[in-house]
Design a protein around this motif. Sequence first.
Motif, mmCIF file in Angstrom:
data_model
loop_
_atom_site.group_PDB
_atom_site.id
_atom_site.type_symbol
_atom_site.label_atom_id
_atom_site.label_comp_id
_atom_site.label_asym_id
_atom_site.label_seq_id
_atom_site.Cartn_x
_atom_site.Cartn_y
_atom_site.Cartn_z
ATOM 1 N N GLU A 198 0.823 -1.213 0.000
ATOM 2 C CA GLU A 198 0.000 0.000 0.000
ATOM 3 C C GLU A 198 0.855 1.260 0.000
ATOM 4 O OE1 GLU A 198 -3.312 2.195 2.863
ATOM 5 O OE2 GLU A 198 -3.015 0.023 3.019
ATOM 6 N N GLU A 199 1.888 1.285 0.848
ATOM 7 C CA GLU A 199 2.750 2.464 0.933
ATOM 8 C C GLU A 199 3.610 2.603 -0.320
ATOM 9 O OE1 GLU A 199 4.611 5.920 2.585
ATOM 10 O OE2 GLU A 199 2.678 4.925 2.809
ATOM 11 N N THR A 200 4.050 1.487 -0.892
ATOM 12 C CA THR A 200 4.818 1.534 -2.138
ATOM 13 C C THR A 200 4.003 2.197 -3.242
ATOM 14 O OG1 THR A 200 6.140 -0.436 -1.601
ATOM 15 C CG2 THR A 200 5.913 0.128 -3.932
ATOM 16 N N LEU A 201 2.758 1.776 -3.399
ATOM 17 C CA LEU A 201 1.892 2.346 -4.434
ATOM 18 C C LEU A 201 1.591 3.813 -4.151
ATOM 19 C CD1 LEU A 201 -0.627 -0.610 -4.944
ATOM 20 C CD2 LEU A 201 1.433 -0.082 -6.277
ATOM 21 N N ARG A 202 1.400 4.146 -2.881
ATOM 22 C CA ARG A 202 1.103 5.534 -2.520
ATOM 23 C C ARG A 202 2.272 6.449 -2.869
ATOM 24 N NH1 ARG A 202 1.389 9.356 1.439
ATOM 25 N NH2 ARG A 202 2.927 8.192 2.657
ATOM 26 N N ARG A 203 3.491 5.997 -2.606
ATOM 27 C CA ARG A 203 4.664 6.826 -2.905
ATOM 28 C C ARG A 203 4.873 6.972 -4.411
ATOM 29 N NH1 ARG A 203 9.355 5.604 1.684
ATOM 30 N NH2 ARG A 203 7.947 5.590 3.497
ATOM 31 N N ILE A 204 4.595 5.921 -5.160
ATOM 32 C CA ILE A 204 4.673 6.029 -6.620
ATOM 33 C C ILE A 204 3.650 7.045 -7.117
ATOM 34 C CG2 ILE A 204 4.239 4.805 -8.790
ATOM 35 C CD1 ILE A 204 5.437 2.303 -7.475
ATOM 36 N N ASP A 205 2.433 6.967 -6.596
ATOM 37 C CA ASP A 205 1.386 7.914 -6.992
ATOM 38 C C ASP A 205 1.784 9.349 -6.658
ATOM 39 O OD1 ASP A 205 -0.206 5.886 -7.971
ATOM 40 O OD2 ASP A 205 -1.394 5.694 -6.134
ATOM 41 N N ASN A 206 2.430 9.542 -5.517
ATOM 42 C CA ASN A 206 2.867 10.887 -5.128
ATOM 43 C C ASN A 206 3.846 11.463 -6.138
ATOM 44 O OD1 ASN A 206 1.320 10.971 -2.824
ATOM 45 N ND2 ASN A 206 2.985 10.412 -1.433
ATOM 46 N N LEU A 207 4.796 10.648 -6.578
ATOM 47 C CA LEU A 207 5.766 11.130 -7.564
ATOM 48 C C LEU A 207 5.079 11.435 -8.889
ATOM 49 C CD1 LEU A 207 8.655 11.723 -8.504
ATOM 50 C CD2 LEU A 207 8.909 9.287 -9.024
ATOM 51 N N LEU A 208 4.230 10.527 -9.339
ATOM 52 C CA LEU A 208 3.536 10.724 -10.613
ATOM 53 C C LEU A 208 2.665 11.983 -10.583
ATOM 54 C CD1 LEU A 208 2.473 7.029 -11.289
ATOM 55 C CD2 LEU A 208 4.092 8.359 -12.661
ATOM 56 N N ARG A 209 2.095 12.273 -9.430
ATOM 57 C CA ARG A 209 1.178 13.398 -9.306
ATOM 58 C C ARG A 209 1.893 14.729 -9.067
ATOM 59 N NH1 ARG A 209 -1.730 11.201 -5.802
ATOM 60 N NH2 ARG A 209 -0.638 11.961 -3.955
ATOM 61 N N ASN A 210 3.008 14.689 -8.346
ATOM 62 C CA ASN A 210 3.582 15.937 -7.833
ATOM 63 C C ASN A 210 4.825 16.449 -8.552
ATOM 64 O OD1 ASN A 210 1.630 16.106 -5.777
ATOM 65 N ND2 ASN A 210 2.811 14.711 -4.471
ATOM 66 N N LEU A 211 5.493 15.602 -9.326
ATOM 67 C CA LEU A 211 6.731 16.059 -9.963
ATOM 68 C C LEU A 211 6.593 16.024 -11.480
ATOM 69 C CD1 LEU A 211 9.584 17.056 -9.274
ATOM 70 C CD2 LEU A 211 10.388 14.697 -9.561
ATOM 71 N N LYS A 212 6.750 17.171 -12.085
ATOM 72 C CA LYS A 212 6.659 17.269 -13.540
ATOM 73 C C LYS A 212 7.914 16.679 -14.173
ATOM 74 C CE LYS A 212 6.152 20.602 -17.303
ATOM 75 N NZ LYS A 212 6.041 22.041 -17.656
ATOM 76 N N PRO A 213 7.755 15.773 -15.132
ATOM 77 C CA PRO A 213 8.934 15.184 -15.781
ATOM 78 C C PRO A 213 9.759 16.232 -16.515
ATOM 79 C CG PRO A 213 6.956 13.904 -16.251
ATOM 80 C CD PRO A 213 6.501 15.187 -15.621
ATOM 81 N N GLY A 214 11.069 15.984 -16.578
ATOM 82 C CA GLY A 214 11.951 16.877 -17.316
ATOM 83 C C GLY A 214 11.883 16.592 -18.801
ATOM 84 N N GLU A 215 12.594 17.408 -19.528
ATOM 85 C CA GLU A 215 12.605 17.240 -20.989
ATOM 86 C C GLU A 215 13.531 16.097 -21.391
ATOM 87 O OE1 GLU A 215 10.621 18.863 -22.956
ATOM 88 O OE2 GLU A 215 9.785 19.997 -21.267
#
Length: 223
Positions: A206-223
Amino acid sequence: KPHAVTARTVIPRGVINMLALLGWNPGTEQEIFSMQELIDNFSLERVSKSGARFQPDKAKWFNAQYMHHKSDAELAALYQPILREHGIEVSDELAGRAAGIMKERATFITDLWDLTSFFFVAPTQYDEKQAKKYWKGDNPAMLRELREVLAGIDDFSLENTERIVHGWIEQKGYSLGQVMNTLRLALVGAGKGPGMYDVTSFIGKEETLRRIDNLLRNLKPGE
């Protein structure tokens, strides 16, 4: 990095071992002695007549050796007060397990928080260098795929998760380094820590998936 040496910082047996060798030479290459070995081997004939010289780096080495040989249960007793200072309330089993995973990289008990904090606290910021290197190109999409793979795993043990994820990586032809370092960014927030399956098995599905979701949601990918 300087350390404030306190009774909580050092392992008493390591201090005794170090002090014994300051002015006494056992006549062998052995440096780590149990208390009984010190008693059995000590002789006045091998006490140096010259003044003893304290070496801070050697003192750190002795402390590290004694810490590395402590059991998870022993480490838990030493680490729990530090965890509580940071607002972390966990079982002795989890405290000892975290300390045991990372103890080989520590010199003092107080080093353990910096080495293990990500086990207990999810990242809220992401290391800029690691993000610039791994949070770009196909990696965000690859992490989304990995999330689905992880979500489908029922037995989230280290061995089973590693087997399934590595099979998926091989099937897809992805780079193991790219996958693992992108996952590390999500779970740890920086390029540090133990093997990723040590982390996933510790924090759980559960925590693994939550942390992945946080990154996907909160950090804009670079070029």
